[in-house]
Design a protein around this motif. Sequence first.
Motif, PDB file in Angstrom:
ATOM      1  N   THR A 162      10.328  16.706  10.104  1.00  0.00           N
ATOM      2  CA  THR A 162      10.967  15.372   9.353  1.00  0.00           C
ATOM      3  C   THR A 162      12.474  15.133   9.672  1.00  0.00           C
ATOM      4  OG1 THR A 162      11.089  16.793   7.577  1.00  0.00           O
ATOM      5  CG2 THR A 162       9.028  15.250   8.177  1.00  0.00           C
ATOM      6  N   GLU A 163      12.800  16.571   9.967  1.00  0.00           N
ATOM      7  CA  GLU A 163      14.564  17.024   9.355  1.00  0.00           C
ATOM      8  C   GLU A 163      15.033  16.110  11.488  1.00  0.00           C
ATOM      9  OE1 GLU A 163      18.215  18.254   8.492  1.00  0.00           O
ATOM     10  OE2 GLU A 163      16.475  18.004   7.239  1.00  0.00           O
ATOM     11  N   GLU A 164      14.174  16.806  12.286  1.00  0.00           N
ATOM     12  CA  GLU A 164      14.688  16.107  13.469  1.00  0.00           C
ATOM     13  C   GLU A 164      14.841  14.621  13.528  1.00  0.00           C
ATOM     14  OE1 GLU A 164      15.811  15.761  17.751  1.00  0.00           O
ATOM     15  OE2 GLU A 164      15.742  17.777  15.796  1.00  0.00           O
ATOM     16  N   VAL A 165      13.681  14.161  13.382  1.00  0.00           N
ATOM     17  CA  VAL A 165      13.282  12.606  13.324  1.00  0.00           C
ATOM     18  C   VAL A 165      14.739  11.831  12.012  1.00  0.00           C
ATOM     19  CG1 VAL A 165      11.595  10.862  13.039  1.00  0.00           C
ATOM     20  CG2 VAL A 165      10.974  12.250  13.929  1.00  0.00           C
ATOM     21  N   TRP A 166      14.384  12.919  11.278  1.00  0.00           N
ATOM     22  CA  TRP A 166      15.532  11.408  10.105  1.00  0.00           C
ATOM     23  C   TRP A 166      17.164  11.719  11.118  1.00  0.00           C
ATOM     24  CZ3 TRP A 166      15.464   9.222   5.617  1.00  0.00           C
ATOM     25  CH2 TRP A 166      16.183   9.008   4.856  1.00  0.00           C
ATOM     26  N   SER A 167      17.293  13.318  11.545  1.00  0.00           N
ATOM     27  CA  SER A 167      18.609  12.889  12.281  1.00  0.00           C
ATOM     28  C   SER A 167      18.867  12.188  13.300  1.00  0.00           C
ATOM     29  CB  SER A 167      18.673  14.683  12.979  1.00  0.00           C
ATOM     30  OG  SER A 167      18.085  14.857  14.367  1.00  0.00           O
ATOM     31  N   TRP A 168      17.917  12.094  14.267  1.00  0.00           N
ATOM     32  CA  TRP A 168      17.386  10.686  14.964  1.00  0.00           C
ATOM     33  C   TRP A 168      18.795   9.262  14.378  1.00  0.00           C
ATOM     34  CZ3 TRP A 168      11.976  10.604  16.918  1.00  0.00           C
ATOM     35  CH2 TRP A 168      11.959  12.056  17.539  1.00  0.00           C
ATOM     36  N   TRP A 169      18.492   8.887  13.095  1.00  0.00           N
ATOM     37  CA  TRP A 169      18.941   7.757  12.694  1.00  0.00           C
ATOM     38  C   TRP A 169      19.820   7.988  10.863  1.00  0.00           C
ATOM     39  CZ3 TRP A 169      15.283   4.280   9.880  1.00  0.00           C
ATOM     40  CH2 TRP A 169      14.161   4.699   9.109  1.00  0.00           C
ATOM     41  N   HIS A 170      20.288   8.932  11.018  1.00  0.00           N
ATOM     42  CA  HIS A 170      20.228   9.299   9.669  1.00  0.00           C
ATOM     43  C   HIS A 170      21.786  10.247   9.336  1.00  0.00           C
ATOM     44  CE1 HIS A 170      18.353   6.556   7.388  1.00  0.00           C
ATOM     45  NE2 HIS A 170      17.160   6.309   7.108  1.00  0.00           N
ATOM     46  N   ASP A 171      22.678  10.406   8.951  1.00  0.00           N
ATOM     47  CA  ASP A 171      23.315  11.442   8.605  1.00  0.00           C
ATOM     48  C   ASP A 171      22.825  12.322   7.309  1.00  0.00           C
ATOM     49  OD1 ASP A 171      25.592  10.601  10.689  1.00  0.00           O
ATOM     50  OD2 ASP A 171      26.345   9.551   9.521  1.00  0.00           O
ATOM     51  N   GLY A 172      23.059  13.451   7.640  1.00  0.00           N
ATOM     52  CA  GLY A 172      22.668  14.508   6.336  1.00  0.00           C
ATOM     53  C   GLY A 172      21.684  15.207   6.821  1.00  0.00           C
ATOM     54  N   SER A 173      21.068  16.214   5.823  1.00  0.00           N
ATOM     55  CA  SER A 173      19.486  16.331   5.830  1.00  0.00           C
ATOM     56  C   SER A 173      19.335  15.536   5.329  1.00  0.00           C
ATOM     57  CB  SER A 173      19.584  18.031   4.971  1.00  0.00           C
ATOM     58  OG  SER A 173      18.101  18.847   5.540  1.00  0.00           O
ATOM     59  N   ILE A 174      17.443  15.218   5.209  1.00  0.00           N
ATOM     60  CA  ILE A 174      16.256  14.617   4.545  1.00  0.00           C
ATOM     61  C   ILE A 174      15.802  15.520   3.581  1.00  0.00           C
ATOM     62  CG2 ILE A 174      14.791  15.745   6.052  1.00  0.00           C
ATOM     63  CD1 ILE A 174      13.075  13.012   6.119  1.00  0.00           C
ATOM     64  N   HIS A 175      16.151  16.815   3.698  1.00  0.00           N
ATOM     65  CA  HIS A 175      15.783  17.316   1.725  1.00  0.00           C
ATOM     66  C   HIS A 175      17.334  17.199   1.365  1.00  0.00           C
ATOM     67  CE1 HIS A 175      13.146  19.066   4.722  1.00  0.00           C
ATOM     68  NE2 HIS A 175      13.537  19.683   5.496  1.00  0.00           N
ATOM     69  N   ARG A 176      17.867  15.930   1.348  1.00  0.00           N
ATOM     70  CA  ARG A 176      18.776  16.039   0.170  1.00  0.00           C
ATOM     71  C   ARG A 176      18.848  14.516   0.029  1.00  0.00           C
ATOM     72  NH1 ARG A 176      22.736  20.006  -0.933  1.00  0.00           N
ATOM     73  NH2 ARG A 176      23.989  18.163  -2.420  1.00  0.00           N
ATOM     74  N   ALA A 177      18.134  14.124   0.732  1.00  0.00           N
ATOM     75  CA  ALA A 177      18.031  12.170   0.606  1.00  0.00           C
ATOM     76  C   ALA A 177      16.818  12.168  -0.960  1.00  0.00           C
ATOM     77  CB  ALA A 177      17.074  11.809   1.745  1.00  0.00           C
ATOM     78  N   THR A 178      16.828  11.241  -0.895  1.00  0.00           N
ATOM     79  CA  THR A 178      16.987  10.972  -1.899  1.00  0.00           C
ATOM     80  C   THR A 178      14.947  10.401  -2.125  1.00  0.00           C
ATOM     81  OG1 THR A 178      16.786   8.634  -2.303  1.00  0.00           O
ATOM     82  CG2 THR A 178      18.350   9.207  -3.751  1.00  0.00           C
ATOM     83  N   TRP A 179      13.944  10.655  -2.840  1.00  0.00           N
ATOM     84  CA  TRP A 179      12.942  10.547  -2.746  1.00  0.00           C
ATOM     85  C   TRP A 179      12.467   9.178  -3.438  1.00  0.00           C
ATOM     86  CZ3 TRP A 179       8.473  13.456  -1.864  1.00  0.00           C
ATOM     87  CH2 TRP A 179       7.565  13.466  -2.147  1.00  0.00           C
ATOM     88  N   PRO A 180      11.434   9.130  -2.482  1.00  0.00           N
ATOM     89  CA  PRO A 180      10.913   7.281  -1.991  1.00  0.00           C
ATOM     90  C   PRO A 180      10.574   6.614  -3.997  1.00  0.00           C
ATOM     91  CG  PRO A 180       9.437   8.341  -1.427  1.00  0.00           C
ATOM     92  CD  PRO A 180      10.377   9.369  -1.912  1.00  0.00           C
ATOM     93  N   VAL A 181      11.247   5.993  -4.758  1.00  0.00           N
ATOM     94  CA  VAL A 181      10.445   5.173  -5.348  1.00  0.00           C
ATOM     95  C   VAL A 181       9.911   3.708  -5.081  1.00  0.00           C
ATOM     96  CG1 VAL A 181      12.490   6.037  -7.534  1.00  0.00           C
ATOM     97  CG2 VAL A 181      12.780   4.816  -6.191  1.00  0.00           C
ATOM     98  N   ARG A 182       8.326   4.054  -6.328  1.00  0.00           N
ATOM     99  CA  ARG A 182       7.834   2.736  -5.681  1.00  0.00           C
ATOM    100  C   ARG A 182       8.823   1.550  -5.786  1.00  0.00           C
ATOM    101  NH1 ARG A 182       2.489   1.588  -7.075  1.00  0.00           N
ATOM    102  NH2 ARG A 182       2.319  -0.457  -6.979  1.00  0.00           N
ATOM    103  N   THR A 214       0.942  -1.260   0.062  1.00  0.00           N
ATOM    104  CA  THR A 214       0.061   0.017   0.031  1.00  0.00           C
ATOM    105  C   THR A 214       0.850   1.214   0.063  1.00  0.00           C
ATOM    106  OG1 THR A 214      -1.191  -1.584   1.290  1.00  0.00           O
ATOM    107  CG2 THR A 214      -2.025   0.631   1.513  1.00  0.00           C
ATOM    108  N   LEU A 215       1.672   1.006   1.032  1.00  0.00           N
ATOM    109  CA  LEU A 215       3.163   2.376   0.643  1.00  0.00           C
ATOM    110  C   LEU A 215       3.155   2.501  -0.688  1.00  0.00           C
ATOM    111  CD1 LEU A 215       4.267   4.591   1.887  1.00  0.00           C
ATOM    112  CD2 LEU A 215       5.738   2.484   3.130  1.00  0.00           C
ATOM    113  N   ALA A 216       3.840   1.484  -1.368  1.00  0.00           N
ATOM    114  CA  ALA A 216       4.456   1.736  -3.233  1.00  0.00           C
ATOM    115  C   ALA A 216       3.792   2.581  -3.509  1.00  0.00           C
ATOM    116  CB  ALA A 216       4.567   0.619  -3.018  1.00  0.00           C
ATOM    117  N   SER A 217       2.820   1.617  -3.489  1.00  0.00           N
ATOM    118  CA  SER A 217       1.570   2.486  -4.181  1.00  0.00           C
ATOM    119  C   SER A 217       1.096   3.636  -4.084  1.00  0.00           C
ATOM    120  CB  SER A 217      -0.217   1.682  -4.567  1.00  0.00           C
ATOM    121  OG  SER A 217      -1.062   2.316  -5.188  1.00  0.00           O
TER     122      SER A 217
END
Length: 175
Positions: free
Chosen positions: A140-160, A62-65
């Motif tokens: 989203t930036e705060e949560v992303w920083s809890w477990w990823h390096d870098g900014s969420i705004h530089r992360a790749t957009w999700p794809v199906r 469902t998330l992929a859709s």
Amino acid sequence: SDGVRYWAASARPGGDAIFETAEMKVGRRLAMKLLNASRFTLGSATPQGPITYAVDCAMLRTLASLVDDATKNLDGYDYARVLQRTEEFFWRFCDDYLELVKGRRYGEQGEAAAASANSALAAALSVLLRLFAPFLPFVTEEVWSWWHDGSIHRATWPVREEVESLVPDNSDARR
């Protein structure tokens, strides 16, 4: 400020947006729920392993859709629809899926069941954060920083395909 951005993003393109503090409160509530769901997901994220349970696979399909739909709507500049659809999925995810997997993710049904739940939760959180990032940039930036390096705004957009690659064939999924 995420609540104000939520209000602004909820306006349909070409329409007038009435200054509505109630909508901003909805955005604030959504941001708080995203923080709480993230704390739950990341609070006990081990063990992780193959996603083998049918409910986990169904949620990811469902998330992929949703990812596919969000990408098409953003390409068409219908950002309000993206926010609406992502928010609808997120509330169902919290109200239904999180409640269904709570016991399993803590090991009540064994380590393999917990690993499947934890892997599905982590994958879903990663995708949901990236879908919400244009609308709720600070939380989203705060949560992303809890477990990823870098900014969420530089992360790749999700794809199906990214999400579907986590789901095994139907014959492999457990009840």
